[in-house]
Design a protein around this motif. Sequence first.
Motif, PDB file in Angstrom:
ATOM      1  N   ALA A   1     -20.215  29.380 -17.408  1.00 45.69           N
ATOM      2  CA  ALA A   1     -20.921  30.576 -16.964  1.00 45.69           C
ATOM      3  C   ALA A   1     -20.113  31.136 -15.800  1.00 45.69           C
ATOM      4  CB  ALA A   1     -22.337  30.246 -16.547  1.00 45.69           C
ATOM      5  N   GLU A   2     -19.141  32.006 -16.144  1.00 42.60           N
ATOM      6  CA  GLU A   2     -18.292  32.658 -15.140  1.00 42.60           C
ATOM      7  C   GLU A   2     -17.502  31.665 -14.290  1.00 42.60           C
ATOM      8  OE1 GLU A   2     -17.748  35.824 -15.267  1.00 42.60           O
ATOM      9  OE2 GLU A   2     -19.320  36.262 -16.721  1.00 42.60           O
ATOM     10  N   VAL A   3     -16.929  30.672 -14.983  1.00 43.62           N
ATOM     11  CA  VAL A   3     -16.071  29.716 -14.271  1.00 43.62           C
ATOM     12  C   VAL A   3     -14.762  29.535 -15.038  1.00 43.62           C
ATOM     13  CG1 VAL A   3     -17.949  28.455 -13.137  1.00 43.62           C
ATOM     14  CG2 VAL A   3     -17.169  27.721 -15.416  1.00 43.62           C
ATOM     15  N   LEU A   4     -13.809  28.814 -14.429  1.00 47.84           N
ATOM     16  CA  LEU A   4     -12.553  28.471 -15.092  1.00 47.84           C
ATOM     17  C   LEU A   4     -12.820  27.381 -16.121  1.00 47.84           C
ATOM     18  CD1 LEU A   4     -10.269  28.287 -11.914  1.00 47.84           C
ATOM     19  CD2 LEU A   4     -10.466  30.183 -13.555  1.00 47.84           C
ATOM     20  N   GLU A   5     -11.924  27.233 -17.068  1.00 49.20           N
ATOM     21  CA  GLU A   5     -12.033  26.159 -18.062  1.00 49.20           C
ATOM     22  C   GLU A   5     -11.988  24.821 -17.310  1.00 49.20           C
ATOM     23  OE1 GLU A   5     -11.014  23.032 -20.549  1.00 49.20           O
ATOM     24  OE2 GLU A   5      -9.531  23.840 -19.158  1.00 49.20           O
ATOM     25  N   GLU A   6     -12.937  23.947 -17.616  1.00 50.65           N
ATOM     26  CA  GLU A   6     -13.173  22.804 -16.733  1.00 50.65           C
ATOM     27  C   GLU A   6     -12.416  21.515 -17.062  1.00 50.65           C
ATOM     28  OE1 GLU A   6     -17.486  23.226 -14.915  1.00 50.65           O
ATOM     29  OE2 GLU A   6     -17.529  23.590 -17.088  1.00 50.65           O
ATOM     30  N   GLU A   7     -11.956  21.369 -18.310  1.00 49.68           N
ATOM     31  CA  GLU A   7     -11.323  20.103 -18.704  1.00 49.68           C
ATOM     32  C   GLU A   7      -9.865  20.014 -18.276  1.00 49.68           C
ATOM     33  OE1 GLU A   7     -12.912  17.556 -20.240  1.00 49.68           O
ATOM     34  OE2 GLU A   7     -14.750  18.739 -20.043  1.00 49.68           O
ATOM     35  N   GLU A   8      -9.126  21.090 -18.492  1.00 50.15           N
ATOM     36  CA  GLU A   8      -7.686  21.072 -18.213  1.00 50.15           C
ATOM     37  C   GLU A   8      -7.309  21.988 -17.054  1.00 50.15           C
ATOM     38  OE1 GLU A   8      -5.620  20.143 -22.498  1.00 50.15           O
ATOM     39  OE2 GLU A   8      -6.069  22.241 -22.069  1.00 50.15           O
ATOM     40  N   PHE A   9      -7.826  23.213 -17.082  1.00 53.01           N
ATOM     41  CA  PHE A   9      -7.323  24.180 -16.108  1.00 53.01           C
ATOM     42  C   PHE A   9      -7.859  23.939 -14.701  1.00 53.01           C
ATOM     43  CE2 PHE A   9      -6.509  27.991 -13.828  1.00 53.01           C
ATOM     44  CZ  PHE A   9      -5.216  28.304 -14.235  1.00 53.01           C
ATOM     45  N   GLN A  10      -9.155  23.678 -14.594  1.00 52.87           N
ATOM     46  CA  GLN A  10      -9.732  23.497 -13.247  1.00 52.87           C
ATOM     47  C   GLN A  10      -9.079  22.326 -12.502  1.00 52.87           C
ATOM     48  OE1 GLN A  10     -12.600  25.480 -11.809  1.00 52.87           O
ATOM     49  NE2 GLN A  10     -11.564  24.610 -10.024  1.00 52.87           N
ATOM     50  N   PRO A  11      -8.858  21.159 -13.151  1.00 50.58           N
ATOM     51  CA  PRO A  11      -8.189  20.069 -12.431  1.00 50.58           C
ATOM     52  C   PRO A  11      -6.764  20.442 -11.995  1.00 50.58           C
ATOM     53  CG  PRO A  11      -9.281  19.224 -14.394  1.00 50.58           C
ATOM     54  CD  PRO A  11      -9.369  20.715 -14.458  1.00 50.58           C
ATOM     55  N   PHE A  12      -6.049  21.159 -12.860  1.00 46.36           N
ATOM     56  CA  PHE A  12      -4.699  21.616 -12.503  1.00 46.36           C
ATOM     57  C   PHE A  12      -4.777  22.529 -11.280  1.00 46.36           C
ATOM     58  CE2 PHE A  12      -1.298  24.721 -12.630  1.00 46.36           C
ATOM     59  CZ  PHE A  12      -0.173  23.969 -12.924  1.00 46.36           C
ATOM     60  N   TYR A  13      -5.693  23.476 -11.333  1.00 43.17           N
ATOM     61  CA  TYR A  13      -5.828  24.426 -10.226  1.00 43.17           C
ATOM     62  C   TYR A  13      -6.213  23.712  -8.925  1.00 43.17           C
ATOM     63  CZ  TYR A  13      -7.410  27.999  -7.138  1.00 43.17           C
ATOM     64  OH  TYR A  13      -7.557  28.757  -6.016  1.00 43.17           O
ATOM     65  N   ASP A  14      -7.117  22.759  -9.030  1.00 39.16           N
ATOM     66  CA  ASP A  14      -7.563  22.033  -7.828  1.00 39.16           C
ATOM     67  C   ASP A  14      -6.399  21.304  -7.164  1.00 39.16           C
ATOM     68  OD1 ASP A  14     -10.154  22.911  -8.181  1.00 39.16           O
ATOM     69  OD2 ASP A  14     -10.855  21.051  -9.116  1.00 39.16           O
ATOM     70  N   GLU A  15      -5.550  20.672  -7.996  1.00 35.34           N
ATOM     71  CA  GLU A  15      -4.393  19.956  -7.442  1.00 35.34           C
ATOM     72  C   GLU A  15      -3.400  20.950  -6.829  1.00 35.34           C
ATOM     73  OE1 GLU A  15      -2.292  17.383 -10.234  1.00 35.34           O
ATOM     74  OE2 GLU A  15      -0.673  17.095  -8.774  1.00 35.34           O
ATOM     75  N   LEU A  16      -3.192  22.050  -7.533  1.00 37.09           N
ATOM     76  CA  LEU A  16      -2.284  23.088  -7.023  1.00 37.09           C
ATOM     77  C   LEU A  16      -2.769  23.612  -5.674  1.00 37.09           C
ATOM     78  CD1 LEU A  16       0.164  25.002  -8.182  1.00 37.09           C
ATOM     79  CD2 LEU A  16      -1.684  26.660  -8.361  1.00 37.09           C
ATOM     80  N   LYS A  17      -4.030  23.886  -5.609  1.00 37.22           N
ATOM     81  CA  LYS A  17      -4.634  24.442  -4.395  1.00 37.22           C
ATOM     82  C   LYS A  17      -4.471  23.471  -3.216  1.00 37.22           C
ATOM     83  CE  LYS A  17      -7.717  26.914  -1.988  1.00 37.22           C
ATOM     84  NZ  LYS A  17      -7.646  28.287  -1.610  1.00 37.22           N
ATOM     85  N   ALA A  18      -4.600  22.187  -3.506  1.00 36.24           N
ATOM     86  CA  ALA A  18      -4.487  21.178  -2.446  1.00 36.24           C
ATOM     87  C   ALA A  18      -3.053  21.069  -1.922  1.00 36.24           C
ATOM     88  CB  ALA A  18      -4.959  19.830  -2.967  1.00 36.24           C
ATOM     89  N   LYS A  19      -2.066  21.377  -2.788  1.00 32.24           N
ATOM     90  CA  LYS A  19      -0.666  21.160  -2.415  1.00 32.24           C
ATOM     91  C   LYS A  19       0.069  22.436  -2.040  1.00 32.24           C
ATOM     92  CE  LYS A  19       0.256  17.115  -5.356  1.00 32.24           C
ATOM     93  NZ  LYS A  19       0.991  16.645  -6.562  1.00 32.24           N
ATOM     94  N   ILE A  20      -0.530  23.597  -2.286  1.00 33.94           N
ATOM     95  CA  ILE A  20       0.224  24.849  -2.129  1.00 33.94           C
ATOM     96  C   ILE A  20       0.558  25.117  -0.659  1.00 33.94           C
ATOM     97  CG2 ILE A  20      -1.716  26.479  -1.904  1.00 33.94           C
ATOM     98  CD1 ILE A  20      -0.160  28.212  -4.026  1.00 33.94           C
ATOM     99  N   GLY A  21       1.743  25.721  -0.474  1.00 33.96           N
ATOM    100  CA  GLY A  21       2.153  26.148   0.864  1.00 33.96           C
ATOM    101  C   GLY A  21       2.077  27.654   0.949  1.00 33.96           C
ATOM    102  N   ASN A  22       3.257  28.287   1.124  1.00 36.13           N
ATOM    103  CA  ASN A  22       3.234  29.754   1.236  1.00 36.13           C
ATOM    104  C   ASN A  22       3.663  30.450  -0.052  1.00 36.13           C
ATOM    105  OD1 ASN A  22       5.872  29.174   1.364  1.00 36.13           O
ATOM    106  ND2 ASN A  22       6.185  29.837   3.478  1.00 36.13           N
ATOM    107  N   GLN A  23       3.643  29.733  -1.175  1.00 35.22           N
ATOM    108  CA  GLN A  23       3.899  30.395  -2.460  1.00 35.22           C
ATOM    109  C   GLN A  23       2.855  31.479  -2.693  1.00 35.22           C
ATOM    110  OE1 GLN A  23       3.569  27.109  -2.043  1.00 35.22           O
ATOM    111  NE2 GLN A  23       5.064  25.981  -3.224  1.00 35.22           N
ATOM    112  N   LYS A  24       3.284  32.536  -3.364  1.00 35.38           N
ATOM    113  CA  LYS A  24       2.365  33.611  -3.698  1.00 35.38           C
ATOM    114  C   LYS A  24       1.690  33.323  -5.043  1.00 35.38           C
ATOM    115  CE  LYS A  24       2.953  35.937  -0.056  1.00 35.38           C
ATOM    116  NZ  LYS A  24       1.844  35.863   0.902  1.00 35.38           N
ATOM    117  N   VAL A  25       0.482  33.826  -5.222  1.00 27.50           N
ATOM    118  CA  VAL A  25      -0.292  33.573  -6.444  1.00 27.50           C
ATOM    119  C   VAL A  25      -0.809  34.902  -7.005  1.00 27.50           C
ATOM    120  CG1 VAL A  25      -2.396  32.484  -7.352  1.00 27.50           C
ATOM    121  CG2 VAL A  25      -0.997  31.279  -5.666  1.00 27.50           C
ATOM    122  N   ALA A  26      -0.722  35.031  -8.331  1.00 31.03           N
ATOM    123  CA  ALA A  26      -1.353  36.157  -9.028  1.00 31.03           C
ATOM    124  C   ALA A  26      -2.204  35.573 -10.160  1.00 31.03           C
ATOM    125  CB  ALA A  26      -0.302  37.113  -9.580  1.00 31.03           C
ATOM    126  N   LEU A  27      -3.254  36.298 -10.539  1.00 27.61           N
ATOM    127  CA  LEU A  27      -4.228  35.776 -11.508  1.00 27.61           C
ATOM    128  C   LEU A  27      -4.452  36.769 -12.643  1.00 27.61           C
ATOM    129  CD1 LEU A  27      -6.980  34.636  -8.948  1.00 27.61           C
ATOM    130  CD2 LEU A  27      -5.109  33.251  -9.880  1.00 27.61           C
TER     131      LEU A  27
END
Length: 131
Positions: A55-81
Amino acid sequence: MKKIIVYWTGTGNTEEIANKIAGDLGCDAFKVNEVTVDATLENDLIILGCPAMGAEVLEEEEFQPFYDELKAKIGNQKVALFGSYGWGDGEWMRNWEAEVGTNLVTKGLIVNGGASEIDDLAYGEFISALK
Ligand SMILES: Cc1cc2nc3c(=O)[nH]c(=O)nc-3n(C[C@H](O)[C@H](O)[C@H](O)COP(=O)(O)O)c2cc1C
């Protein structure tokens, strides 16, 4: 600027959009299960694609865990969605943009369907911001 597209798709709409963006920017597009977070972080611009799921969220099995790890490690890289949606009003993208915060380079590209439904004006602005 080194760029990468990482996306999840269930029925192929977000994949079509990913491939179109990849063609116009001249960068590679990977499904989220084809690339690691660490390899993704070697890029200056990280372009993430995921449709509205649940319900208006990211895909939870594969994408959300990837995003969570990325978010925890990201520095000053730019992001587009970007991503495809169906019956909603883009709420998942508004929430995702807010979540990305200051790393975000431009408004997320949302498409009600596949590549043939892309709004040319919005797409042109999105691509220009990523060149
Ligand atoms: C399980 C599931 C949940 C969904 N939830 C939403 C939603 O909350 N809001 C919305 O606008 N569309 C929702 N959709 C529609 C998808 O976002 C839409 O079909 C999209 O085009 C799928 O992209 P894809 O082909 O890249 O998988 C949902 C679809 C599925 C299968």
